[in-house]
Design a protein around this motif. Structure first.
Motif, PDB file in Angstrom:
ATOM      1  N   VAL A   1      10.169   4.768   7.615  1.00 14.65           N
ATOM      2  CA  VAL A   1       9.409   3.687   6.986  1.00 14.65           C
ATOM      3  C   VAL A   1       9.397   2.493   7.934  1.00 14.65           C
ATOM      4  O   VAL A   1      10.434   1.869   8.175  1.00 14.65           O
ATOM      5  CB  VAL A   1      10.026   3.297   5.633  1.00 14.65           C
ATOM      6  CG1 VAL A   1       9.222   2.174   4.983  1.00 14.65           C
ATOM      7  CG2 VAL A   1      10.090   4.507   4.704  1.00 14.65           C
ATOM      8  N   VAL A   2       8.223   2.190   8.477  1.00 14.12           N
ATOM      9  CA  VAL A   2       8.071   1.078   9.420  1.00 14.12           C
ATOM     10  C   VAL A   2       7.345  -0.034   8.675  1.00 14.12           C
ATOM     11  O   VAL A   2       6.110  -0.150   8.735  1.00 14.12           O
ATOM     12  CB  VAL A   2       7.288   1.506  10.676  1.00 14.12           C
ATOM     13  CG1 VAL A   2       7.311   0.395  11.727  1.00 14.12           C
ATOM     14  CG2 VAL A   2       7.855   2.793  11.262  1.00 14.12           C
ATOM     15  N   GLN A   3       8.095  -0.827   7.945  1.00  9.43           N
ATOM     16  CA  GLN A   3       7.493  -1.834   7.081  1.00  9.43           C
ATOM     17  C   GLN A   3       8.360  -3.078   7.017  1.00  9.43           C
ATOM     18  O   GLN A   3       9.564  -3.039   7.262  1.00  9.43           O
ATOM     19  CB  GLN A   3       7.316  -1.288   5.650  1.00  9.43           C
ATOM     20  CG  GLN A   3       6.189  -0.309   5.491  1.00  9.43           C
ATOM     21  CD  GLN A   3       6.090   0.219   4.070  1.00  9.43           C
ATOM     22  OE1 GLN A   3       7.031   0.145   3.296  1.00  9.43           O
ATOM     23  NE2 GLN A   3       4.940   0.769   3.732  1.00  9.43           N
ATOM     24  N   ASN A   4       7.721  -4.176   6.635  1.00  7.16           N
ATOM     25  CA  ASN A   4       8.444  -5.399   6.325  1.00  7.16           C
ATOM     26  C   ASN A   4       8.976  -5.338   4.895  1.00  7.16           C
ATOM     27  O   ASN A   4       8.615  -4.459   4.120  1.00  7.16           O
ATOM     28  CB  ASN A   4       7.518  -6.606   6.480  1.00  7.16           C
ATOM     29  CG  ASN A   4       7.173  -6.878   7.931  1.00  7.16           C
ATOM     30  OD1 ASN A   4       8.023  -6.784   8.813  1.00  7.16           O
ATOM     31  ND2 ASN A   4       5.916  -7.221   8.198  1.00  7.16           N
TER      32      ASN A   4
ATOM     33  N   PRO B   1      -5.551  -7.969   1.738  1.00 11.61           N
ATOM     34  CA  PRO B   1      -4.372  -8.570   1.097  1.00 11.61           C
ATOM     35  C   PRO B   1      -3.204  -8.629   2.073  1.00 11.61           C
ATOM     36  O   PRO B   1      -3.005  -7.724   2.885  1.00 11.61           O
ATOM     37  CB  PRO B   1      -4.067  -7.615  -0.069  1.00 11.61           C
ATOM     38  CG  PRO B   1      -5.353  -6.894  -0.328  1.00 11.61           C
ATOM     39  CD  PRO B   1      -6.036  -6.777   1.006  1.00 11.61           C
ATOM     40  N   THR B   2      -2.433  -9.680   1.998  1.00  6.15           N
ATOM     41  CA  THR B   2      -1.280  -9.845   2.878  1.00  6.15           C
ATOM     42  C   THR B   2      -0.018  -9.279   2.226  1.00  6.15           C
ATOM     43  O   THR B   2      -0.010  -8.913   1.055  1.00  6.15           O
ATOM     44  CB  THR B   2      -1.036 -11.330   3.194  1.00  6.15           C
ATOM     45  OG1 THR B   2      -0.480 -11.967   2.035  1.00  6.15           O
ATOM     46  CG2 THR B   2      -2.329 -12.028   3.598  1.00  6.15           C
TER      47      THR B   2
ATOM     48  N   ASP C   1       0.811  -1.218   0.000  1.00  7.39           N
ATOM     49  CA  ASP C   1       0.000   0.000   0.000  1.00  7.39           C
ATOM     50  C   ASP C   1       0.848   1.275   0.000  1.00  7.39           C
ATOM     51  O   ASP C   1       0.303   2.377  -0.120  1.00  7.39           O
ATOM     52  CB  ASP C   1      -0.917   0.025   1.233  1.00  7.39           C
ATOM     53  CG  ASP C   1      -1.928  -1.110   1.229  1.00  7.39           C
ATOM     54  OD1 ASP C   1      -2.330  -1.520   0.126  1.00  7.39           O
ATOM     55  OD2 ASP C   1      -2.300  -1.576   2.321  1.00  7.39           O
ATOM     56  N   ALA C   2       2.154   1.127   0.127  1.00  5.02           N
ATOM     57  CA  ALA C   2       3.023   2.298   0.273  1.00  5.02           C
ATOM     58  C   ALA C   2       2.992   3.236  -0.937  1.00  5.02           C
ATOM     59  O   ALA C   2       2.895   4.459  -0.759  1.00  5.02           O
ATOM     60  CB  ALA C   2       4.450   1.858   0.574  1.00  5.02           C
ATOM     61  N   PRO C   3       3.082   2.733  -2.176  1.00  3.79           N
ATOM     62  CA  PRO C   3       3.093   3.677  -3.303  1.00  3.79           C
ATOM     63  C   PRO C   3       1.856   4.568  -3.352  1.00  3.79           C
ATOM     64  O   PRO C   3       1.971   5.786  -3.575  1.00  3.79           O
ATOM     65  CB  PRO C   3       3.176   2.749  -4.526  1.00  3.79           C
ATOM     66  CG  PRO C   3       3.884   1.536  -4.024  1.00  3.79           C
ATOM     67  CD  PRO C   3       3.349   1.348  -2.625  1.00  3.79           C
TER      68      PRO C   3
END
Length: 331
Positions: A96-99, A279-280, A77-79
Motif C-alpha cells: 500500500v503506497v498511500q498517505n 478530490p484531494t 479511492d482505495a475501498p
C-alpha cells in the motif's frame, strides 16, 4: 516478476516506469485521459531517476493475477479499487503506497488472505499531464507493517522493489506513518494558495502556519501514545522537542525541509489534485489529525481550519489569497 500497479498517478507512474526499466512485467490501472495516454504512448518519467519511457500494459482493472500488487490510488479511492480487484488479488502480497494512517488496515479488510504491507514514499513527483511524471526529489522509501520489527516478508518485498528504487524495511512502521503525516503537513497551505511548497516555506507568515499544523500533529500523536519512527532526519526525540518549542522557533523545521527539496518547484500532491479537478486527500491528512485528536479528547483547530479551506478550494475551483489562511487558521 509480474507486478500489478493499481493507480498510475505520480507515485504509481514512478514505480511502474522504474520497475519496468528493471525488467519486471508491469500492468497498471488508470482512468480517463490517463488510461488513454498510457495506452497510446506509455509512461514518460523524467527528473531525478533519469529519462524513462516505459511501455506498460494499461487497463481499467487488472486482467492477470500478479505475483505482487502495489496499491497507489489516493486514500479515498482505495475501498472501491480494492473491491474491484479483491477476487483476482486476494492471496497476493500487496504493498500500500498511500498517505494517511489507515491504508494497510483497509487492504487487510478487503484481502484477508494477502500479506499487506505499507510503503512510505518521500519521493516528490509532479503529475500534471496524463502519462507524464517528473520526479523533483529522489529519496528512499520505507516499508513495513505494525509496530514491531521488520519481518522476513517485508524484507523480501523491499528487496524486490529496491531493484527499481531504494526501499528499506523498517521497524515501528506505525510510528513512521505518523512521522510521514507530520511531513505531509507541507501539503495543505500550498494547495490553498496555489504556490509551490518551496515558495510557501520561504514566506515567513505562511511557514508559521505550516509549522503550527506540524506541531499540532505531533502533539496529537503524543497524546495517542505514538512513538514516532525515524524518517528523513526526523526522530521521536526530535519531534517531541519540536512539540514543546514556540511556533516561532519551530519554523526552522519546515524551512529546512524546503531547502532539502531543491529548486525544482514541488506542488505537493494535494495541490496537484486540485489542479486536475480531482478530490484531494485532505481528509486523510489534516482531517486524520482532527479525528485522532477527538479520540484523544483534544482539539486540533489548526488542522481543522486547513481542512475546511482545502475543501473550499476544491468546491470553487480557485485558489485563495494568503490573507484568508492567515486570518482563519489559528497559530
Amino acid at each position: 516478476m509480474r507486478i500489478g500497479i493499481i493507480g498510475a498517478g505520480a507515485l504509481g507512474g514512478t514505480f511502474a516506469a522504474l520497475l519496468a526499466r528493471a525488467g519486471h512485467d508491469v500492468e497498471v490501472t488508470a482512468r480517463g485521459s490517463g488510461l488513454e495516454a498510457i495506452r497510446a504512448d506509455g509512461i514518460r518519467l523524467s527528473g531525478g531517476y533519469g529519462e524513462v519511457h516505459a511501455r506498460v500494459a494499461a487497463v481499467e482493472v487488472l486482467t492477470e493475477r500478479p505475483e505482487l500488487v502495489l496499491l497507489c490510488t489516493k486514500a479515498q479511492d482505495a475501498p472501491l479499487a480494492l473491491g474491484r480487484h479483491a477476487e483476482l488479488i486476494d492471496g497476493v502480497p500487496v504493498v500500500v503506497v498511500q498517505n494517511g494512517l489507515d491504508g494497510v488496515q483497509t487492504a487487510e479488510r478487503f484481502l484477508p488472505h494477502s500479506t499487506c504491507v505499507g510503503v512510505l514514499s518521500i519521493i516528490a513527483a509532479n503529475y500534471t499531464e496524463p502519462g507524464v511524471v517528473r520526479v523533483t526529489t529522489t529519496a528512499a522509501s520505507y516499508l513495513g507493517r505494525g509496530g514491531g520489527p521488520a519481518d522476513d516478508e517485508s524484507r523480501r518485498i523491499a528487496a524486490i522493489l529496491s531493484e527499481a528504487v531504494p526501499v528499506i524495511a523498517i521497524e515501528n512502521f506505525r510510528g513512521a506513518q505518523w512521522t510521514k503525516l507530520v511531513v505531509n503537513m507541507l501539503n495543505a497551505v500550498p494547495a490553498i494558495v496555489g504556490r509551490s511548497v518551496q515558495d510557501v516555506l520561504r514566506d515567513r507568515r505562511l511557514r508559521r502556519v505550516v509549522a503550527a499544523s506540524m506541531r499540532e500533529t505531533v502533539r496529537v500523536g503524543i497524546a495517542r501514545g505514538i512513538r514516532f519512527g525515524s524518517l528523513q532526519g526526523l526522530s521521536n526525540a526530535r519531534l517531541r522537542l519540536f512539540a514543546r518549542v514556540p511556533v516561532a522557533i519551530g519554523q526552522v523545521l519546515p524551512w529546512m525541509m524546503g531547502v532539502r527539496m531543491g529548486n525544482v518547484p514541488n506542488l505537493g500532491s494535494t495541490q496537484q489534485s486540485v489542479r486536475r479537478g480531482q478530490p484531494t486527500e485532505v481528509d486523510h491528512l489534516n482531517g486524520a489529525v482532527v479525528r485522532e485528536a477527538i479520540l484523544a479528547e483534544l482539539d486540533a483547530p489548526v488542522n481543522e481550519a486547513l481542512t475546511v479551506l482545502v475543501h473550499e478550494v476544491e468546491r470553487i475551483g480557485e485558489f485563495l489569497p494568503d490573507e484568508r489562511v492567515l486570518a482563519e487558521v489559528p497559530q
